[in-house]
Write an enzyme that holds these catalytic residues in place. Structure first.
Site, PDB file in Angstrom:
ATOM      1  N   CYS A   1      -3.596   2.582  -4.927  1.00  0.00           N
ATOM      2  CA  CYS A   1      -2.683   3.673  -4.390  1.00  0.00           C
ATOM      3  C   CYS A   1      -1.614   4.200  -4.912  1.00  0.00           C
ATOM      4  CB  CYS A   1      -1.931   2.761  -2.785  1.00  0.00           C
ATOM      5  SG  CYS A   1      -1.941   1.362  -3.333  1.00  0.00           S
TER       6      CYS A   1
ATOM      7  N   HIS B   1       0.461  -1.539  -0.129  1.00  0.00           N
ATOM      8  CA  HIS B   1       0.099  -0.244  -0.202  1.00  0.00           C
ATOM      9  C   HIS B   1       0.479   1.384  -0.165  1.00  0.00           C
ATOM     10  CE1 HIS B   1      -3.478   2.239   0.331  1.00  0.00           C
ATOM     11  NE2 HIS B   1      -3.133   3.168   1.577  1.00  0.00           N
TER      12      HIS B   1
ATOM     13  N   HIS C   1      -3.385   9.403   1.006  1.00  0.00           N
ATOM     14  CA  HIS C   1      -3.055   7.957   0.253  1.00  0.00           C
ATOM     15  C   HIS C   1      -4.923   7.434  -0.244  1.00  0.00           C
ATOM     16  CE1 HIS C   1      -4.518   5.754   4.550  1.00  0.00           C
ATOM     17  NE2 HIS C   1      -4.171   6.387   4.376  1.00  0.00           N
TER      18      HIS C   1
END
Length: 259
Positions: A152, A43, A55
């Site tokens: 992401c 991530h 994010h």
């Protein structure tokens, strides 16, 4: 073979070790990431300073059966996180180690490092990076989350460079396509050895029709390949005729249109 596998594993551990940092080393505008599911994926986000990370998370409704309390540190409610979000570093890491994404990597480093850890591209200055991240957080205008096309890592790389790309998504697609290609080549060789040239010609024609125009996604690609293998196995066991396989392929093409 064993030596090659050992070398790959050594490189994997080396890459993860090199990119690992502590919180004290963080700098404003850093593109950071953390592994999930034992390293299955990572991530990504942009550190903007003062213990905050911007994010990009899924934009669709997630699993609401498991409720968690809002973070006492930053107040983020993970039950309702959607799209471009801002949280503290701990919420971003979710219990995993902190790593910094590398920019301006050499061609050799990029080729030998794991996907989703670096790029040969140059990063823009930190203020530009943070400005992009803040603008997208305020406008919520980065589109719908897509695992393969808009995830992401795509978000973080865009903030750093102004260009959209996800290396880990590209790597995943390439690995699956390679696995499909290897499986088909093995099938060709086996059928040619045990069933002769007539069977292999007909098999190749069926495969060409089957994968013609296929947009190979990770999940649907696997499902379609498994169905295909089952049909071929039935054919070779004389429980399915070439005509039945062709009918099955037509049905699968209809399935594909719905995805």
């Amino acid at each position: 073979m064993a030596s090659s596998r050992s070398s790959s594993l050594t490189e994997m551990h080396r890459t993860r070790f090199i990119n690992k940092i502590d919180k004290e080393s963080l700098e404003r505008g850093d593109h950071i990431y953390a592994y999930r599911k034992g390293g299955l994926y990572s991530h990504h986000g942009i550190f903007i300073g003062e213990d905050r990370v911007i994010h990009f998370v899924r934009t669709n409704e997630g699993n609401t059966s498991r409720r968690v309390e809002p973070c006492q540190k930053c107040g983020v409610d993970k039950n309702h996180l959607r799209g471009v979000v801002k949280s503290c570093v701990d919420c971003f890491l979710n219990g995993h180690s902190l790593r910094r994404y590398r920019y301006s990597a050499s061609h050799r480093r990029f080729a030998t490092n794991l996907g989703g850890t670096c790029t040969t591209g140059d990063a823009d200055p930190p203020d530009v990076t943070i400005s992009r991240a803040e603008d997208l957080f305020n406008t919520k205008d980065f589109g719908d989350y897509d695992l393969l096309k808009n995830n992401c890592e795509t978000f973080a790389v865009f903030c750093k460079t102004g260009k959209r790309r996800s290396d880990q998504a590209d790597t995943g697609i390439l690995l699956i396509k390679a696995a499909v290609e290897v499986a088909i080549k093995r099938l060709y060789h086996d059928v040619e050895t045990h069933h002769g040239e007539d069977k292999i010609k007909e098999l190749k024609q069926a495969i060409d029709r089957f994968f013609s125009g296929l947009d190979l996604s990770i999940q649907h690609g696997r499902e379609k390949l498994n169905k295909f293998k089952q049909m071929i196995d039935g054919w070779l066991a004389n429980s399915s005729s070439p005509e039945e396989i062709r009918d099955g392929l037509k049905n699968l093409e209809k399935d594909q249109e719905g995805h």
